[in-house]
Design an enzyme around this catalytic site. Sequence first.
Site, short mmCIF file in Angstrom:
data_model
loop_
_atom_site.label_atom_id
_atom_site.label_comp_id
_atom_site.label_asym_id
_atom_site.label_seq_id
_atom_site.Cartn_x
_atom_site.Cartn_y
_atom_site.Cartn_z
N GLY A 196 -9.31 -4.39 -3.37
CA GLY A 196 -8.78 -3.90 -4.64
C GLY A 196 -8.08 -2.55 -4.54
O GLY A 196 -7.68 -1.98 -5.55
N ARG A 246 3.22 1.70 -11.29
CA ARG A 246 4.52 1.05 -11.13
C ARG A 246 5.12 0.76 -12.51
O ARG A 246 4.39 0.41 -13.44
CB ARG A 246 4.31 -0.25 -10.36
CG ARG A 246 5.59 -1.01 -10.09
CD ARG A 246 5.40 -1.98 -8.96
NE ARG A 246 4.46 -3.04 -9.32
CZ ARG A 246 3.93 -3.88 -8.43
NH1 ARG A 246 4.22 -3.77 -7.15
NH2 ARG A 246 3.10 -4.82 -8.81
N ASP A 286 5.48 -15.17 -4.96
CA ASP A 286 4.70 -14.28 -5.82
C ASP A 286 5.25 -12.85 -5.80
O ASP A 286 4.74 -11.98 -6.50
CB ASP A 286 3.22 -14.26 -5.40
CG ASP A 286 3.04 -13.94 -3.93
OD1 ASP A 286 3.59 -14.68 -3.10
OD2 ASP A 286 2.38 -12.94 -3.60
N ASN A 287 6.27 -12.61 -4.99
CA ASN A 287 6.85 -11.27 -4.94
C ASN A 287 8.26 -11.22 -5.51
O ASN A 287 8.93 -10.20 -5.39
CB ASN A 287 6.87 -10.76 -3.50
CG ASN A 287 5.47 -10.44 -2.99
OD1 ASN A 287 4.56 -10.22 -3.78
ND2 ASN A 287 5.29 -10.45 -1.68
N ARG A 337 -5.38 -6.16 -7.07
CA ARG A 337 -5.68 -4.72 -6.98
C ARG A 337 -4.84 -3.91 -7.95
O ARG A 337 -4.73 -2.69 -7.80
CB ARG A 337 -5.43 -4.23 -5.57
CG ARG A 337 -4.04 -4.57 -5.04
CD ARG A 337 -3.80 -3.87 -3.77
NE ARG A 337 -2.65 -4.40 -3.08
CZ ARG A 337 -2.14 -3.83 -2.00
NH1 ARG A 337 -2.67 -2.74 -1.52
NH2 ARG A 337 -1.10 -4.37 -1.42
P1 AMP Z 1 1.07 -8.75 -1.45
O1 AMP Z 1 1.16 -9.20 -0.04
O2 AMP Z 1 0.82 -7.28 -1.62
O3 AMP Z 1 2.20 -9.23 -2.27
O4 AMP Z 1 -0.24 -9.43 -2.04
C1 AMP Z 1 -0.49 -10.81 -2.07
C2 AMP Z 1 -1.73 -11.08 -2.87
O5 AMP Z 1 -2.86 -10.43 -2.26
C3 AMP Z 1 -1.70 -10.57 -4.30
O6 AMP Z 1 -2.45 -11.48 -5.07
C4 AMP Z 1 -2.38 -9.24 -4.21
O7 AMP Z 1 -2.93 -8.83 -5.42
C5 AMP Z 1 -3.46 -9.52 -3.18
N1 AMP Z 1 -3.86 -8.32 -2.46
C6 AMP Z 1 -3.16 -7.63 -1.53
N2 AMP Z 1 -3.88 -6.58 -1.07
C7 AMP Z 1 -5.06 -6.62 -1.72
C8 AMP Z 1 -6.23 -5.80 -1.69
N3 AMP Z 1 -6.34 -4.76 -0.88
N4 AMP Z 1 -7.25 -6.13 -2.51
C9 AMP Z 1 -7.16 -7.19 -3.31
N5 AMP Z 1 -6.11 -8.00 -3.39
C10 AMP Z 1 -5.06 -7.72 -2.61
MG MG Z 2 2.68 -9.27 -4.08
#
Ligand code: AMP
Ligand code: MG
Length: 490
Positions: A120, A170, A245-246, A87
């Site tokens: 997204g 960001r 991944d973070n 996203r």
């Molecule tokens: P996060 O937990 O935010 O670090 O996200 C983990 C993964 O999920 C990453 O690949 C993000 O891009 C994806 N992601 C999180 N929220 C969304 C969303 N609303 N739409 C698409 N991808 C998402």
């Molecule tokens: Mg992430």
Amino acid sequence: MRYQNTYAHLDPRLYHKQPPTPLKNPRVGHFNRQVAEQLGWTDDADLMARWVDILGGHYVPEDFEPLAMAYAGHQFGQWAGQLGDGRGLLMAQVLDNHDTLQDLHLKGIGLTPYSRMGDGRAVLRSTIREYLCGHALNQLDIPSSNALGFVVSDTPVRRERMEPGAALMRVADSHIRLGHIEWIASFAPDLLAEFTNYMIDTYYPECRDSDKPVLAFLQKVVERTARMIADWQLIGFAHGVMNTDNLSITGSTLDFGPFGFMERFNPAWINNHSDHTGRYAYQNQPAIGYWNLNVWLPHFMRLTEAGVTKEALADCLAPYEATFMQHYQQGLCRKLGLPHQPDSLKLAFEFLSLLEDNLLDYTNSFRALLGLIDSESYAYEKQLLTAIVNELPPEALSAFQDWRKRYLAQIETLPKEEVLDSLKNNNPVYVLRNSMAQRAITAAEQGQFEEVERLYQLLANPYNVQDIATDLDSSVPAADAPQTPISCSS
Ligand code: AMP
Ligand code: MG
């Protein structure tokens, strides 16, 4: 701005080039002038005039080259396979006014090939939290992403309820995550050497002076990660979702979701309500940093020509604990205004035990130490101290009085101004408590952004007592109050 879009010219398997999907009727949320100046954004009339259009995805300046990055990761300890920017888009890379390369990454801007089941989008709630937290950590001098600003929109986004969609630009010194290497190892292993060279040349050029640059680079990543996590522990920050991944390869805090700042001190505190086992509890963060690096490093085994061996990788990781401990213990002594030596540490750990046994507020208690010192100033800190002392039951009070006597005896041997400076500059008055962020969010959801602005100003100067503060900015939740639910939903 001085564009340097190098990522967009790496092997095309690493990303997907695409424009953002516009938000409906984007409007000003907040603009970070300090970051804009750092980037040179303010020198460009077109960027200044159209920043809302840019953040809302309606206008892509000619020098931008938007792309979604591919990466993978371990989430909550399990291999999650391919993830990637689901996203967000890397919009451009620019040299800032310190000649540091900065990524401009627009988050909440529509579907990409890596969106999986997601929509997204990002909601206003999590956008404000990320915006204020990046700012707060930067002003506390903790390596972290920051943001140029954010917009709110009329695009509805479904989470537990319908919420307004928003987008955040960001700004981070890199968006390369540990998970990028995990992706390469699984899906394009032939790219590993080239990508490693890119990371070294772009982010760790000093490692070229070593006779084994790859190992020098890996050592540096280990060191910076350990130091960043020590900074988190010292300030009472829980990231909440330390998946591979973070975590950035530059040791900068990235991806603010279910983060929190410690209030009543409990090392086992779990801020993220989606974290049912407490994997990412505050006290686990140093060990999780190690765990992440430990699954990450072996991918470099392929680079035998660069001198990477199992033993060499073990040598890269071995200093992690000592680096963390050194940085953490030094910082803890500074928080007490004492030199880094065993008797200072003993006092520090006793102080933490007092906090833990009596569930005292982490930020206020450290700041209240200034109220112990005989000085005309520090009325605010004396009030904090009184409030804390009044809260203590009789046995705890006598333990505290005993501790105070020994602490003051140590302080007396030191130059008073140095002690005061150290206490003042290492113990913030203000951190972003969940309740503070929540008040700003509630107002913003009604179209009022003044509270975001006020918190932005307050957190710009976290080490000074400020007139714009209210009692709520330092008020502590009741010991038996239910925690504000903070989850991964964003
Ligand atoms: P996060 O937990 O935010 O670090 O996200 C983990 C993964 O999920 C990453 O690949 C993000 O891009 C994806 N992601 C999180 N929220 C969304 C969303 N609303 N739409 C698409 N991808 C998402
Ligand atoms: Mg992430």
